[in-house]
Design a protein around this motif. Structure first.
Motif, PDB file in Angstrom:
ATOM      1  N   THR A 125       5.251   2.724 -14.935  1.00  0.00           N
ATOM      2  CA  THR A 125       6.692   2.993 -14.931  1.00  0.00           C
ATOM      3  C   THR A 125       7.363   2.556 -13.631  1.00  0.00           C
ATOM      4  OG1 THR A 125       6.525   5.228 -13.978  1.00  0.00           O
ATOM      5  CG2 THR A 125       6.249   5.019 -16.389  1.00  0.00           C
ATOM      6  N   GLN A 126       6.602   2.027 -12.698  1.00  0.00           N
ATOM      7  CA  GLN A 126       7.113   1.645 -11.381  1.00  0.00           C
ATOM      8  C   GLN A 126       7.281   0.134 -11.259  1.00  0.00           C
ATOM      9  OE1 GLN A 126       8.024   4.259  -9.265  1.00  0.00           O
ATOM     10  NE2 GLN A 126       7.551   5.289 -11.198  1.00  0.00           N
ATOM     11  N   ASP A 127       7.917  -0.295 -10.176  1.00  0.00           N
ATOM     12  CA  ASP A 127       8.231  -1.713  -9.968  1.00  0.00           C
ATOM     13  C   ASP A 127       7.014  -2.629 -10.068  1.00  0.00           C
ATOM     14  OD1 ASP A 127      10.896  -1.130  -9.625  1.00  0.00           O
ATOM     15  OD2 ASP A 127      10.809  -1.178  -7.431  1.00  0.00           O
ATOM     16  N   PHE A 128       5.878  -2.215  -9.513  1.00  0.00           N
ATOM     17  CA  PHE A 128       4.708  -3.092  -9.486  1.00  0.00           C
ATOM     18  C   PHE A 128       3.954  -3.102 -10.812  1.00  0.00           C
ATOM     19  CE2 PHE A 128       4.910  -1.994  -4.807  1.00  0.00           C
ATOM     20  CZ  PHE A 128       5.548  -3.172  -4.473  1.00  0.00           C
ATOM     21  N   GLY A 129       4.140  -2.060 -11.630  1.00  0.00           N
ATOM     22  CA  GLY A 129       3.553  -2.035 -12.960  1.00  0.00           C
ATOM     23  C   GLY A 129       2.073  -1.723 -13.030  1.00  0.00           C
ATOM     24  N   GLN A 130       1.424  -1.573 -11.897  1.00  0.00           N
ATOM     25  CA  GLN A 130      -0.012  -1.282 -11.864  1.00  0.00           C
ATOM     26  C   GLN A 130      -0.357  -0.652 -10.519  1.00  0.00           C
ATOM     27  OE1 GLN A 130      -2.522  -4.882 -11.543  1.00  0.00           O
ATOM     28  NE2 GLN A 130      -0.630  -6.043 -11.372  1.00  0.00           N
ATOM     29  N   ARG A 131      -1.572  -0.113 -10.421  1.00  0.00           N
ATOM     30  CA  ARG A 131      -2.001   0.514  -9.171  1.00  0.00           C
ATOM     31  C   ARG A 131      -2.092  -0.525  -8.056  1.00  0.00           C
ATOM     32  NH1 ARG A 131      -7.369   3.113 -11.047  1.00  0.00           N
ATOM     33  NH2 ARG A 131      -7.154   1.435 -12.539  1.00  0.00           N
ATOM     34  N   ILE A 132      -1.785  -0.080  -6.859  1.00  0.00           N
ATOM     35  CA  ILE A 132      -1.889  -0.950  -5.691  1.00  0.00           C
ATOM     36  C   ILE A 132      -2.923  -0.377  -4.728  1.00  0.00           C
ATOM     37  CG2 ILE A 132       0.446  -1.867  -5.884  1.00  0.00           C
ATOM     38  CD1 ILE A 132       1.331   0.061  -3.689  1.00  0.00           C
ATOM     39  N   ALA A 133      -3.575  -1.254  -4.009  1.00  0.00           N
ATOM     40  CA  ALA A 133      -4.537  -0.832  -2.990  1.00  0.00           C
ATOM     41  C   ALA A 133      -3.790  -0.234  -1.806  1.00  0.00           C
ATOM     42  CB  ALA A 133      -5.382  -2.023  -2.536  1.00  0.00           C
ATOM     43  N   HIS A 134      -4.398   0.728  -1.172  1.00  0.00           N
ATOM     44  CA  HIS A 134      -3.843   1.307   0.053  1.00  0.00           C
ATOM     45  C   HIS A 134      -3.691   0.196   1.096  1.00  0.00           C
ATOM     46  CE1 HIS A 134      -6.256   4.460  -1.913  1.00  0.00           C
ATOM     47  NE2 HIS A 134      -5.500   5.370  -1.302  1.00  0.00           N
ATOM     48  N   GLY A 135      -2.580   0.193   1.810  1.00  0.00           N
ATOM     49  CA  GLY A 135      -2.431  -0.762   2.908  1.00  0.00           C
ATOM     50  C   GLY A 135      -3.516  -0.588   3.945  1.00  0.00           C
ATOM     51  N   THR A 136      -3.889   0.670   4.197  1.00  0.00           N
ATOM     52  CA  THR A 136      -4.932   0.926   5.189  1.00  0.00           C
ATOM     53  C   THR A 136      -6.295   0.439   4.712  1.00  0.00           C
ATOM     54  OG1 THR A 136      -5.086   3.197   4.340  1.00  0.00           O
ATOM     55  CG2 THR A 136      -3.754   2.842   6.332  1.00  0.00           C
ATOM     56  N   LEU A 137      -6.501   0.406   3.398  1.00  0.00           N
ATOM     57  CA  LEU A 137      -7.739  -0.156   2.863  1.00  0.00           C
ATOM     58  C   LEU A 137      -7.782  -1.656   3.131  1.00  0.00           C
ATOM     59  CD1 LEU A 137     -10.318  -0.309   1.106  1.00  0.00           C
ATOM     60  CD2 LEU A 137      -8.804  -0.452  -0.891  1.00  0.00           C
ATOM     61  N   ILE A 138      -6.695  -2.341   2.842  1.00  0.00           N
ATOM     62  CA  ILE A 138      -6.661  -3.792   3.041  1.00  0.00           C
ATOM     63  C   ILE A 138      -6.821  -4.113   4.525  1.00  0.00           C
ATOM     64  CG2 ILE A 138      -5.304  -5.891   2.715  1.00  0.00           C
ATOM     65  CD1 ILE A 138      -6.522  -4.461   0.150  1.00  0.00           C
ATOM     66  N   PHE A 139      -6.171  -3.336   5.376  1.00  0.00           N
ATOM     67  CA  PHE A 139      -6.319  -3.526   6.816  1.00  0.00           C
ATOM     68  C   PHE A 139      -7.779  -3.355   7.228  1.00  0.00           C
ATOM     69  CE2 PHE A 139      -6.361  -1.385  11.038  1.00  0.00           C
ATOM     70  CZ  PHE A 139      -6.020  -2.481  11.806  1.00  0.00           C
ATOM     71  N   SER A 140      -8.420  -2.277   6.772  1.00  0.00           N
ATOM     72  CA  SER A 140      -9.814  -2.009   7.141  1.00  0.00           C
ATOM     73  C   SER A 140     -10.752  -3.106   6.649  1.00  0.00           C
ATOM     74  CB  SER A 140     -10.265  -0.668   6.564  1.00  0.00           C
ATOM     75  OG  SER A 140      -9.497   0.382   7.080  1.00  0.00           O
ATOM     76  N   VAL A 141     -10.575  -3.515   5.410  1.00  0.00           N
ATOM     77  CA  VAL A 141     -11.428  -4.565   4.856  1.00  0.00           C
ATOM     78  C   VAL A 141     -11.217  -5.868   5.627  1.00  0.00           C
ATOM     79  CG1 VAL A 141     -11.844  -6.009   2.822  1.00  0.00           C
ATOM     80  CG2 VAL A 141     -11.643  -3.525   2.569  1.00  0.00           C
ATOM     81  N   ALA A 142      -9.969  -6.202   5.894  1.00  0.00           N
ATOM     82  CA  ALA A 142      -9.659  -7.448   6.614  1.00  0.00           C
ATOM     83  C   ALA A 142     -10.277  -7.446   8.010  1.00  0.00           C
ATOM     84  CB  ALA A 142      -8.154  -7.651   6.693  1.00  0.00           C
ATOM     85  N   VAL A 143     -10.157  -6.333   8.713  1.00  0.00           N
ATOM     86  CA  VAL A 143     -10.758  -6.229  10.054  1.00  0.00           C
ATOM     87  C   VAL A 143     -12.264  -6.446   9.959  1.00  0.00           C
ATOM     88  CG1 VAL A 143     -11.312  -4.603  11.905  1.00  0.00           C
ATOM     89  CG2 VAL A 143      -8.961  -4.794  11.073  1.00  0.00           C
ATOM     90  N   GLY A 144     -12.890  -5.823   8.989  1.00  0.00           N
ATOM     91  CA  GLY A 144     -14.325  -6.002   8.806  1.00  0.00           C
ATOM     92  C   GLY A 144     -14.696  -7.437   8.486  1.00  0.00           C
ATOM     93  N   MET A 145     -13.856  -8.102   7.716  1.00  0.00           N
ATOM     94  CA  MET A 145     -14.122  -9.490   7.345  1.00  0.00           C
ATOM     95  C   MET A 145     -14.087 -10.415   8.559  1.00  0.00           C
ATOM     96  SD  MET A 145     -11.922  -9.650   3.813  1.00  0.00           S
ATOM     97  CE  MET A 145     -12.242 -11.382   3.450  1.00  0.00           C
ATOM     98  N   THR A 146     -13.270 -10.084   9.558  1.00  0.00           N
ATOM     99  CA  THR A 146     -13.144 -10.945  10.737  1.00  0.00           C
ATOM    100  C   THR A 146     -14.226 -10.684  11.772  1.00  0.00           C
ATOM    101  OG1 THR A 146     -11.657  -9.454  11.949  1.00  0.00           O
ATOM    102  CG2 THR A 146     -10.634 -11.056  10.451  1.00  0.00           C
ATOM    103  N   ALA A 147     -14.947  -9.587  11.613  1.00  0.00           N
ATOM    104  CA  ALA A 147     -15.976  -9.221  12.590  1.00  0.00           C
ATOM    105  C   ALA A 147     -17.283  -9.915  12.223  1.00  0.00           C
ATOM    106  CB  ALA A 147     -16.150  -7.714  12.623  1.00  0.00           C
ATOM    107  N   GLY A 148     -17.545 -11.022  12.868  1.00  0.00           N
ATOM    108  CA  GLY A 148     -18.767 -11.771  12.587  1.00  0.00           C
ATOM    109  C   GLY A 148     -19.637 -11.869  13.806  1.00  0.00           C
TER     110      GLY A 148
END
Length: 148
Positions: free
Chosen positions: A50-73
């Protein structure tokens, strides 16, 4: 893998890019449990219809955490994370989206108190599979200077 890099070794404009990572429903559920963020935007599929995006969205903090982990090599024993600035959630990330991160050395500056270190600013841009920017931030890296 270890690689020693002094402050002077970082070049403005230098870039690196990660491989992709698909965000799953399990990622969202685990993040909600770890953080206590059970807002319906992330957890209630019917309400989200019923909302603008029409589906569940990932937490911004989840995407931030995953992205930070992806850059740590590579581990640099001469530098460490000093924090993050200017974090913005640009677009939503949905279940099934695949993200990757591009890191660019955007700035280098003196540390105001630690003359034996400098601050390296890495611009971190997170893109989805359609090359749409979904998150941006600056990673501050405190890097040791070469001895004079």
């Amino acid at each position: 893998m270890f690689q020693e890099r002094y402050f002077e070794d970082y070049a403005l404009g230098e870039q690196r890019q990660t491989i992709g990572r698909t965000i799953t429903e399990t990622d969202i559920v685990l993040h909600a449990g770890q953080t206590g963020d059970f807002y319906p935007h992330h957890m209630d599929a019917e309400w989200c219809k019923t909302q603008d995006f029409g589906q569940r969205i990932a937490h911004g903090t989840l995407i931030f955490s995953v992205a930070v982990g992806m850059t740590a090599g590579t581990i640099n024993p001469l530098a460490f994370s000093y924090g993050y600035d200017r974090l913005r959630f640009i677009k939503p990330v949905f279940i099934g989206d695949t993200i990757h991160v591009q890191v660019t050395i955007a700035d280098k500056r003196d540390h105001p108190k630690r003359t034996d270190h400098g601050v390296v600013v890495e611009k971190c841009e997170v893109f989805n599979q359609r090359q749409e920017l979904v998150l941006v931030c600056e990673h501050l890296l405190l890097a040791q200077r070469r001895a004079l």
